[in-house]
Design a protein around this motif. Structure first.
Motif, PDB file in Angstrom:
ATOM      1  N   ARG A 187     -15.458  39.631  38.170  1.00  0.00           N
ATOM      2  CA  ARG A 187     -15.675  38.832  39.555  1.00  0.00           C
ATOM      3  C   ARG A 187     -14.484  38.107  39.952  1.00  0.00           C
ATOM      4  O   ARG A 187     -13.327  38.178  39.101  1.00  0.00           O
ATOM      5  CB  ARG A 187     -17.004  37.672  39.322  1.00  0.00           C
ATOM      6  N   SER A 188     -14.375  37.727  41.055  1.00  0.00           N
ATOM      7  CA  SER A 188     -13.196  36.921  41.370  1.00  0.00           C
ATOM      8  C   SER A 188     -13.030  35.668  40.925  1.00  0.00           C
ATOM      9  O   SER A 188     -13.813  35.037  40.322  1.00  0.00           O
ATOM     10  CB  SER A 188     -13.482  36.507  42.997  1.00  0.00           C
ATOM     11  N   ALA A 189     -11.603  35.251  40.735  1.00  0.00           N
ATOM     12  CA  ALA A 189     -11.344  33.879  40.142  1.00  0.00           C
ATOM     13  C   ALA A 189     -11.893  32.905  40.693  1.00  0.00           C
ATOM     14  O   ALA A 189     -12.077  31.610  40.029  1.00  0.00           O
ATOM     15  CB  ALA A 189      -9.899  33.964  39.943  1.00  0.00           C
ATOM     16  N   ALA A 190     -12.292  32.977  41.900  1.00  0.00           N
ATOM     17  CA  ALA A 190     -13.071  31.810  42.712  1.00  0.00           C
ATOM     18  C   ALA A 190     -14.208  31.505  42.259  1.00  0.00           C
ATOM     19  O   ALA A 190     -14.542  30.192  42.296  1.00  0.00           O
ATOM     20  CB  ALA A 190     -13.160  32.379  44.202  1.00  0.00           C
ATOM     21  N   ILE A 191     -14.941  32.380  41.542  1.00  0.00           N
ATOM     22  CA  ILE A 191     -16.174  32.121  41.049  1.00  0.00           C
ATOM     23  C   ILE A 191     -16.012  31.148  39.672  1.00  0.00           C
ATOM     24  O   ILE A 191     -16.713  30.111  39.496  1.00  0.00           O
ATOM     25  CB  ILE A 191     -16.978  33.476  40.309  1.00  0.00           C
ATOM     26  N   ASP A 192     -14.932  31.466  38.994  1.00  0.00           N
ATOM     27  CA  ASP A 192     -14.843  30.760  37.792  1.00  0.00           C
ATOM     28  C   ASP A 192     -14.068  29.351  38.287  1.00  0.00           C
ATOM     29  O   ASP A 192     -14.459  28.394  37.664  1.00  0.00           O
ATOM     30  CB  ASP A 192     -13.845  31.556  36.621  1.00  0.00           C
ATOM     31  N   ALA A 218     -15.026  27.634  40.963  1.00  0.00           N
ATOM     32  CA  ALA A 218     -15.905  26.955  41.256  1.00  0.00           C
ATOM     33  C   ALA A 218     -16.763  26.291  40.258  1.00  0.00           C
ATOM     34  O   ALA A 218     -17.329  25.067  40.470  1.00  0.00           O
ATOM     35  CB  ALA A 218     -16.955  27.846  42.483  1.00  0.00           C
ATOM     36  N   LEU A 219     -17.064  27.002  39.229  1.00  0.00           N
ATOM     37  CA  LEU A 219     -17.758  26.651  38.179  1.00  0.00           C
ATOM     38  C   LEU A 219     -17.206  25.661  37.447  1.00  0.00           C
ATOM     39  O   LEU A 219     -17.754  24.778  37.030  1.00  0.00           O
ATOM     40  CB  LEU A 219     -18.018  27.997  37.097  1.00  0.00           C
ATOM     41  N   GLY A 220     -15.645  25.829  37.310  1.00  0.00           N
ATOM     42  CA  GLY A 220     -14.802  24.687  36.879  1.00  0.00           C
ATOM     43  C   GLY A 220     -15.103  23.447  37.523  1.00  0.00           C
ATOM     44  O   GLY A 220     -15.249  22.238  36.917  1.00  0.00           O
ATOM     45  N   TRP A 221     -15.092  23.464  38.668  1.00  0.00           N
ATOM     46  CA  TRP A 221     -15.030  22.331  39.690  1.00  0.00           C
ATOM     47  C   TRP A 221     -16.316  21.698  39.367  1.00  0.00           C
ATOM     48  O   TRP A 221     -16.398  20.504  39.274  1.00  0.00           O
ATOM     49  CB  TRP A 221     -14.664  22.822  41.282  1.00  0.00           C
ATOM     50  N   ILE A 222     -17.487  22.296  39.360  1.00  0.00           N
ATOM     51  CA  ILE A 222     -18.837  21.735  39.135  1.00  0.00           C
ATOM     52  C   ILE A 222     -18.924  21.143  37.881  1.00  0.00           C
ATOM     53  O   ILE A 222     -19.422  19.970  37.670  1.00  0.00           O
ATOM     54  CB  ILE A 222     -20.143  22.761  39.487  1.00  0.00           C
ATOM     55  N   LEU A 223     -18.405  21.838  36.896  1.00  0.00           N
ATOM     56  CA  LEU A 223     -18.685  21.431  35.397  1.00  0.00           C
ATOM     57  C   LEU A 223     -17.619  20.259  35.320  1.00  0.00           C
ATOM     58  O   LEU A 223     -18.165  19.155  34.747  1.00  0.00           O
ATOM     59  CB  LEU A 223     -18.222  22.319  34.399  1.00  0.00           C
ATOM     60  N   ALA A 224     -16.672  20.156  35.884  1.00  0.00           N
ATOM     61  CA  ALA A 224     -15.757  18.811  35.666  1.00  0.00           C
ATOM     62  C   ALA A 224     -16.328  17.519  36.439  1.00  0.00           C
ATOM     63  O   ALA A 224     -16.418  16.547  35.911  1.00  0.00           O
ATOM     64  CB  ALA A 224     -14.679  19.128  36.423  1.00  0.00           C
ATOM     65  N   ARG A 225     -17.239  18.021  37.702  1.00  0.00           N
ATOM     66  CA  ARG A 225     -17.737  16.862  38.263  1.00  0.00           C
ATOM     67  C   ARG A 225     -19.010  16.413  37.436  1.00  0.00           C
ATOM     68  O   ARG A 225     -19.161  15.100  37.590  1.00  0.00           O
ATOM     69  CB  ARG A 225     -18.325  17.418  39.653  1.00  0.00           C
ATOM     70  N   GLU A 226     -19.367  17.138  36.757  1.00  0.00           N
ATOM     71  CA  GLU A 226     -20.641  16.816  35.869  1.00  0.00           C
ATOM     72  C   GLU A 226     -19.969  16.221  34.490  1.00  0.00           C
ATOM     73  O   GLU A 226     -20.812  15.917  33.660  1.00  0.00           O
ATOM     74  CB  GLU A 226     -21.391  17.907  35.454  1.00  0.00           C
ATOM     75  N   GLU A 227     -18.846  16.396  34.424  1.00  0.00           N
ATOM     76  CA  GLU A 227     -17.946  15.666  33.204  1.00  0.00           C
ATOM     77  C   GLU A 227     -18.178  16.263  31.913  1.00  0.00           C
ATOM     78  O   GLU A 227     -18.265  15.995  30.715  1.00  0.00           O
ATOM     79  CB  GLU A 227     -18.333  13.940  32.702  1.00  0.00           C
ATOM     80  N   ARG A 228     -18.508  17.776  32.128  1.00  0.00           N
ATOM     81  CA  ARG A 228     -18.572  18.533  31.051  1.00  0.00           C
ATOM     82  C   ARG A 228     -17.227  19.263  30.865  1.00  0.00           C
ATOM     83  O   ARG A 228     -17.075  20.475  31.104  1.00  0.00           O
ATOM     84  CB  ARG A 228     -19.662  19.558  31.150  1.00  0.00           C
ATOM     85  N   LEU A 229     -16.247  18.515  30.298  1.00  0.00           N
ATOM     86  CA  LEU A 229     -15.060  18.927  30.359  1.00  0.00           C
ATOM     87  C   LEU A 229     -14.448  20.170  29.530  1.00  0.00           C
ATOM     88  O   LEU A 229     -13.878  20.964  29.984  1.00  0.00           O
ATOM     89  CB  LEU A 229     -14.139  17.720  29.860  1.00  0.00           C
ATOM     90  N   PRO A 230     -15.011  20.345  28.297  1.00  0.00           N
ATOM     91  CA  PRO A 230     -14.592  21.321  27.634  1.00  0.00           C
ATOM     92  C   PRO A 230     -14.949  22.775  28.276  1.00  0.00           C
ATOM     93  O   PRO A 230     -14.347  23.617  28.429  1.00  0.00           O
ATOM     94  CB  PRO A 230     -15.375  21.578  26.374  1.00  0.00           C
ATOM     95  N   GLU A 231     -16.109  22.850  28.718  1.00  0.00           N
ATOM     96  CA  GLU A 231     -16.790  23.769  29.471  1.00  0.00           C
ATOM     97  C   GLU A 231     -16.147  24.282  30.797  1.00  0.00           C
ATOM     98  O   GLU A 231     -15.577  25.139  31.182  1.00  0.00           O
ATOM     99  CB  GLU A 231     -18.319  23.762  30.039  1.00  0.00           C
ATOM    100  N   ALA A 232     -15.600  22.962  31.398  1.00  0.00           N
ATOM    101  CA  ALA A 232     -14.717  23.049  32.739  1.00  0.00           C
ATOM    102  C   ALA A 232     -13.423  23.554  32.525  1.00  0.00           C
ATOM    103  O   ALA A 232     -13.195  24.635  33.153  1.00  0.00           O
ATOM    104  CB  ALA A 232     -14.601  21.696  33.321  1.00  0.00           C
ATOM    105  N   GLU A 233     -12.763  23.420  31.388  1.00  0.00           N
ATOM    106  CA  GLU A 233     -11.633  23.809  31.002  1.00  0.00           C
ATOM    107  C   GLU A 233     -11.605  25.175  30.755  1.00  0.00           C
ATOM    108  O   GLU A 233     -10.815  26.146  31.053  1.00  0.00           O
ATOM    109  CB  GLU A 233     -11.022  23.038  29.715  1.00  0.00           C
ATOM    110  N   LEU A 234     -12.559  25.781  30.178  1.00  0.00           N
ATOM    111  CA  LEU A 234     -12.910  27.255  29.789  1.00  0.00           C
ATOM    112  C   LEU A 234     -13.035  27.905  31.145  1.00  0.00           C
ATOM    113  O   LEU A 234     -12.548  29.186  31.346  1.00  0.00           O
ATOM    114  CB  LEU A 234     -14.072  27.418  28.765  1.00  0.00           C
ATOM    115  N   ALA A 235     -13.772  27.397  32.146  1.00  0.00           N
ATOM    116  CA  ALA A 235     -13.883  27.930  33.451  1.00  0.00           C
ATOM    117  C   ALA A 235     -12.628  28.251  34.054  1.00  0.00           C
ATOM    118  O   ALA A 235     -12.151  29.334  34.596  1.00  0.00           O
ATOM    119  CB  ALA A 235     -15.007  27.247  34.204  1.00  0.00           C
ATOM    120  N   TYR A 236     -11.857  27.061  33.926  1.00  0.00           N
ATOM    121  CA  TYR A 236     -10.570  27.229  34.930  1.00  0.00           C
ATOM    122  C   TYR A 236      -9.572  28.227  34.186  1.00  0.00           C
ATOM    123  O   TYR A 236      -8.770  28.810  34.860  1.00  0.00           O
ATOM    124  CB  TYR A 236     -10.027  25.752  35.084  1.00  0.00           C
TER     125      TYR A 236
END
Length: 168
Positions: A47-52, A54-72
């Protein structure tokens, strides 16, 4: 594969289906972030890197930092020149209390030619928090040159100067 000498793509391309998925997920994220996260995670692996991103952005907003870092990280692996993903990674690392690692990501954004006043300010703050005072001073001065009226930049520069006992 990009041609030698061609400018690097700083933003990922998306298919029509991916653009639709991104629009739906971002609308959903406002009221049902878990549903948006699930929707993005269900996207095909190729998939496009844009999907990951967006996932990182939402996870960061939810303060799920380890998951956000993996998505980025996945977004960056998909497009190493994706400046917004590097910026998101740096912000997550700052939020996680890892300023030294954050500065690496912000420096990459700058190297990609996307170093605006905000990125320079975040780089400076990361250096200050990592106790790299000369680098913090230099980055705050660069941020100040781009945003001379930014009170946070002025305050950060003052802190860096005080930390190095330089008062001019």
């Amino acid at each position: 594969q990009e041609r030698p000498g061609a400018p690097a793509r700083l933003e990922p391309s998306v298919t029509e289906a991916e653009a639709k998925l991104l629009r739906e997920a971002l609308v959903l994220a406002e009221s049902r972030p878990e549903a948006a996260i699930a929707k993005l995670r269900a996207a095909p692996p190729m998939r496009s890197a844009a999907i990951d991103y967006a996932l990182g952005w939402i996870l960061a907003r939810e303060e799920r930092l380890p998951e956000a870092e993996l998505a980025y990280d996945r977004a960056i692996r998909g497009l190493p020149t994706f400046a917004r993903a590097w910026s998101g990674l740096g912000r997550v690392r700052l939020m996680a209390g890892r300023p030294g690692e954050a500065t690496e990501a912000f420096a990459k954004v700058i190297a990609l030619g996307r170093g605006d006043a905000e990125i320079w300010k975040l780089l400076a703050y990361g250096h200050l928090e990592a106790e790299r005072i000369p680098a913090a001073r230099a980055a705050y001065r660069m941020a100040l040159s781009l945003a001379p009226d930014d009170a946070e930049v002025r305050q950060g520069l003052a802190q860096a100067l005080l930390a190095s006992e330089q008062y001019l």
